[in-house]
Design a protein around this motif. Structure first.
Motif, PDB file in Angstrom:
ATOM      1  N   LYS A 159       0.837  -1.192   0.000  1.00  0.00           N
ATOM      2  CA  LYS A 159       0.000   0.000   0.000  1.00  0.00           C
ATOM      3  C   LYS A 159       0.877   1.248   0.000  1.00  0.00           C
ATOM      4  N   ASP A 160       0.431   2.250  -0.729  1.00  0.00           N
ATOM      5  CA  ASP A 160       1.185   3.500  -0.772  1.00  0.00           C
ATOM      6  C   ASP A 160       1.171   4.175   0.600  1.00  0.00           C
ATOM      7  N   LEU A 161       2.273   4.831   0.906  1.00  0.00           N
ATOM      8  CA  LEU A 161       2.396   5.536   2.187  1.00  0.00           C
ATOM      9  C   LEU A 161       1.633   6.857   2.101  1.00  0.00           C
ATOM     10  N   GLU A 162       0.540   6.928   2.822  1.00  0.00           N
ATOM     11  CA  GLU A 162      -0.305   8.131   2.810  1.00  0.00           C
ATOM     12  C   GLU A 162       0.107   9.041   3.964  1.00  0.00           C
ATOM     13  N   LEU A 163       1.283   9.633   3.800  1.00  0.00           N
ATOM     14  CA  LEU A 163       1.821  10.508   4.844  1.00  0.00           C
ATOM     15  C   LEU A 163       2.706  11.561   4.190  1.00  0.00           C
ATOM     16  N   VAL A 164       2.571  12.777   4.640  1.00  0.00           N
ATOM     17  CA  VAL A 164       3.391  13.881   4.141  1.00  0.00           C
ATOM     18  C   VAL A 164       4.259  14.390   5.280  1.00  0.00           C
ATOM     19  N   LEU A 165       5.360  15.013   4.916  1.00  0.00           N
ATOM     20  CA  LEU A 165       6.265  15.571   5.921  1.00  0.00           C
ATOM     21  C   LEU A 165       5.667  16.833   6.533  1.00  0.00           C
ATOM     22  N   PRO A 166       6.189  17.237   7.696  1.00  0.00           N
ATOM     23  CA  PRO A 166       5.602  18.430   8.355  1.00  0.00           C
ATOM     24  C   PRO A 166       5.663  19.688   7.497  1.00  0.00           C
ATOM     25  N   ASP A 167       6.735  19.859   6.707  1.00  0.00           N
ATOM     26  CA  ASP A 167       6.831  21.072   5.906  1.00  0.00           C
ATOM     27  C   ASP A 167       5.920  21.042   4.683  1.00  0.00           C
ATOM     28  N   GLU A 168       5.303  19.862   4.382  1.00  0.00           N
ATOM     29  CA  GLU A 168       4.412  19.756   3.233  1.00  0.00           C
ATOM     30  C   GLU A 168       2.946  19.922   3.609  1.00  0.00           C
ATOM     31  N   LEU A 169       2.644  20.073   4.890  1.00  0.00           N
ATOM     32  CA  LEU A 169       1.262  20.274   5.315  1.00  0.00           C
ATOM     33  C   LEU A 169       0.763  21.635   4.851  1.00  0.00           C
TER      34      LEU A 169
ATOM     35  N   ASP B 253      -2.611  24.507   4.826  1.00  0.00           N
ATOM     36  CA  ASP B 253      -3.759  24.951   5.609  1.00  0.00           C
ATOM     37  C   ASP B 253      -4.964  25.274   4.747  1.00  0.00           C
ATOM     38  N   SER B 254      -4.896  24.957   3.454  1.00  0.00           N
ATOM     39  CA  SER B 254      -6.006  25.248   2.554  1.00  0.00           C
ATOM     40  C   SER B 254      -6.143  24.100   1.558  1.00  0.00           C
ATOM     41  N   LEU B 255      -7.386  23.820   1.180  1.00  0.00           N
ATOM     42  CA  LEU B 255      -7.631  22.761   0.209  1.00  0.00           C
ATOM     43  C   LEU B 255      -7.128  23.124  -1.180  1.00  0.00           C
ATOM     44  N   ARG B 256      -7.075  24.419  -1.486  1.00  0.00           N
ATOM     45  CA  ARG B 256      -6.635  24.843  -2.810  1.00  0.00           C
ATOM     46  C   ARG B 256      -5.146  24.610  -3.023  1.00  0.00           C
ATOM     47  N   LEU B 257      -4.399  24.526  -1.948  1.00  0.00           N
ATOM     48  CA  LEU B 257      -2.954  24.336  -2.061  1.00  0.00           C
ATOM     49  C   LEU B 257      -2.542  22.861  -2.049  1.00  0.00           C
ATOM     50  N   LEU B 258      -3.511  21.972  -1.858  1.00  0.00           N
ATOM     51  CA  LEU B 258      -3.183  20.548  -1.818  1.00  0.00           C
ATOM     52  C   LEU B 258      -2.838  20.032  -3.210  1.00  0.00           C
ATOM     53  N   LYS B 259      -1.922  19.091  -3.269  1.00  0.00           N
ATOM     54  CA  LYS B 259      -1.527  18.461  -4.522  1.00  0.00           C
ATOM     55  C   LYS B 259      -2.217  17.094  -4.634  1.00  0.00           C
ATOM     56  N   PRO B 260      -2.749  16.774  -5.797  1.00  0.00           N
ATOM     57  CA  PRO B 260      -3.403  15.448  -5.956  1.00  0.00           C
ATOM     58  C   PRO B 260      -2.375  14.320  -5.882  1.00  0.00           C
ATOM     59  N   GLU B 261      -2.627  13.363  -5.035  1.00  0.00           N
ATOM     60  CA  GLU B 261      -1.725  12.232  -4.844  1.00  0.00           C
ATOM     61  C   GLU B 261      -2.540  10.936  -4.820  1.00  0.00           C
ATOM     62  N   GLY B 262      -1.855   9.836  -5.106  1.00  0.00           N
ATOM     63  CA  GLY B 262      -2.498   8.526  -5.041  1.00  0.00           C
ATOM     64  C   GLY B 262      -3.328   8.232  -6.283  1.00  0.00           C
ATOM     65  N   SER B 263      -3.934   7.063  -6.279  1.00  0.00           N
ATOM     66  CA  SER B 263      -4.757   6.605  -7.402  1.00  0.00           C
ATOM     67  C   SER B 263      -5.938   5.820  -6.844  1.00  0.00           C
ATOM     68  N   LEU B 264      -7.141   6.276  -7.182  1.00  0.00           N
ATOM     69  CA  LEU B 264      -8.334   5.576  -6.716  1.00  0.00           C
ATOM     70  C   LEU B 264      -8.440   4.183  -7.338  1.00  0.00           C
ATOM     71  N   LEU B 265      -8.004   4.062  -8.587  1.00  0.00           N
ATOM     72  CA  LEU B 265      -8.056   2.756  -9.245  1.00  0.00           C
ATOM     73  C   LEU B 265      -7.140   1.752  -8.548  1.00  0.00           C
ATOM     74  N   LYS B 266      -5.937   2.189  -8.200  1.00  0.00           N
ATOM     75  CA  LYS B 266      -4.994   1.306  -7.517  1.00  0.00           C
ATOM     76  C   LYS B 266      -5.504   0.926  -6.130  1.00  0.00           C
ATOM     77  N   ASP B 267      -6.072   1.905  -5.409  1.00  0.00           N
ATOM     78  CA  ASP B 267      -6.615   1.608  -4.078  1.00  0.00           C
ATOM     79  C   ASP B 267      -7.782   0.635  -4.161  1.00  0.00           C
ATOM     80  N   ARG B 268      -8.648   0.834  -5.154  1.00  0.00           N
ATOM     81  CA  ARG B 268      -9.802  -0.058  -5.300  1.00  0.00           C
ATOM     82  C   ARG B 268      -9.353  -1.473  -5.678  1.00  0.00           C
TER      83      ARG B 268
END
Length: 439
Positions: A374-384, A386-401
């Motif tokens: 399973k992919d590691l769903e964790l980001v470093l403290p400096d990558e957190l 505070d806004s949804l607009r600044l989030l980067k898309p990560e992971g794959s729903l197809l792979k998780d499913r």
């Protein structure tokens, strides 16, 4: 005109056709059998003498039509004389019972067995027909005739019957597809507790895009410890593999050296049996005069050399056997260590793995290939952020499913094949004739 014959001599022709010819084989004069021709000519002469050839006459000259009849026949059989049967004559002479008369007598109750035919009454109309005529008069028609094009083709070939089709059908009957029994069974999940795994697991607080500090810190420490432990085990496995390879190389070198010493020639070493290392030489001051050795002395020296060679060979074989036993012991120890290491890995993967969804995996491998990590769903403290607009898309729903369906036991893991094998084709050029250029 009839053929004239001579009255003198034999009227028949000389019958010499059975005699062999006196001429050569190529001569045209030969004895030919003409007896049939002669008989035919004789028959023709007889017919001419009697009145003419029968084949040349007409039918009216040969046959006559009798229209009167035989006049002596009525005189021979009278009209009133009727001859009865022989059986009737015998019965009439010998039987006392009268003969049953052949005359038929009409009886009162006797019939011919034929019933009278009932004549159909055509003077009235039935009630059903009357009702139908009234409806037709009112404009109600029960059924109308629809005009349809003819479907029968006069020139079409007759369709084969079912028996003919089965007679000339040599192929096996197509069996209907049957679903496997496992399709009706429920899938077995890989969870250790055996419970059903949800399709979309509920995440914990540490998976949030803006998590709580304590939850995030606990999850970060846990994942860091897992990564450090995995790296330590990887380095230990590499070191053990290196030590194992060195032991194998050392054992192989020792075995080769022992074989080389065993194959060493007996003439390379000084013999201790010829008196070179004996202590009696110091006592004698006078050198022994060289003399010619007898046959007994030569045989004795030969036996001593053979015994020395056998002793060296036995010592080398004992040393080699000891090394083989040592190699087997080392291999058994290495195998035991590998088994213990594999058991530890299995125990850690079976009982201690947490998939982040509050359930443990029962086993890692399903089928021929391993369960994908399973992919590691964790980001470093400096990558957190505070806004949804600044989030980067990560992971794959197809792979998780896909991984979730593997854990649920619905499908087996498969290896991705990016390119399928293509059929090998060989291009050849065949000539049906030769090309020639005439200059």
């Amino acid at each position: 005109m009839p053929v004239q014959r001579s009255r003198v001599g034999n009227p028949d022709a000389p019958a010499q056709y059975n005699q062999p010819g006196r001429k050569g084989k190529k001569a045209w004069r030969k004895n030919v059998d003409v007896s049939q021709v002669v008989e035919g000519l004789d028959e023709l002469n007889k017919q001419i003498i009697k009145g003419g050839v029968i084949a040349e006459k007409k039918s009216s000259e040969l046959f006559t039509l009798d229209v009167v009849g035989d006049s002596a026949l009525p005189k021979k059989f009278s009209k009133h004389v009727k001859k009865g049967l022989k059986c009737d004559e015998i019965i009439a002479q010998r039987s006392a019972v009268p003969v049953v008369p052949m005359r038929k007598r009409a009886g009162d109750k006797t019939t011919d067995g034929v019933l009278p035919v009932k004549r159909q009454r055509t003077q009235y109309i039935t009630h059903k027909e009357l009702t139908r005529l009234k409806k037709v008069a009112d404009g109600h028609h029960d059924s109308t005739v629809a005009v349809v094009d003819a479907t029968y083709d006069v020139w079409a070939e007759p369709m084969p019957t079912e028996e003919e089709v089965e007679k000339f059908n040599f192929l096996p009957e197509a069996k209907p597809l049957k679903a496997p029994d496992t399709l009706r069974q429920q899938p077995i999940s890989l969870a250790a507790n055996g419970k059903a795994i949800p399709a979309v697991p509920k995440p914990k607080g540490g998976h949030s895009y803006n998590p709580d500090f304590t939850d995030y810190q606990d999850r970060l420490i846990e994942e860091s410890e897992k990564a450090v432990e995995a790296e330590r085990k990887r380095l230990e496995a590499i070191e053990e593999e290196r030590i194992r390879e060195e032991a194998r190389a050392k054992s192989a070198a020792e075995a080769d050296a022992a074989e080389a010493r065993a194959e060493m020639s007996e003439w390379e070493d000084d013999s201790a049996w010829e008196g070179l290392e004996s202590g009696g030489e110091e006592l004698t001051t006078k050198a022994k005069r060289a003399q010619r050795k007898t046959q007994a002395q030569r045989n004795k020296i030969k036996r001593r050399k053979e015994e020395e060679r056998k002793a060296k060979h036995e010592a080398a074989m004992k040393k080699k056997a000891a090394q083989v036993e040592q190699i087997k012991q080392l291999a058994a120890e290495v195998e035991e260590k590998e088994r213990q290491r594999a058991l530890e890995k299995t125990e850690m993967s079976d009982g201690s793995e947490d998939d982040g969804n509050d359930f443990e995996i029962r086993r890692r491998q399903l089928g021929k290939y391993k369960l994908p990590e399973k992919d590691l769903e964790l980001v470093l403290p400096d990558e957190l952020q505070d806004s949804l607009r600044l989030l980067k898309p990560e992971g794959s729903l197809l792979k998780d499913r896909y991984r979730n369906m593997l854990i649920q036991g619905k499908i087996e893991s498969r290896r991705h094949i990016p390119f399928h094998k293509e059929a090998k084709t060989t291009i050849t050029e065949k000539w049906s004739y030769k090309d020639f250029s005439m200059d």
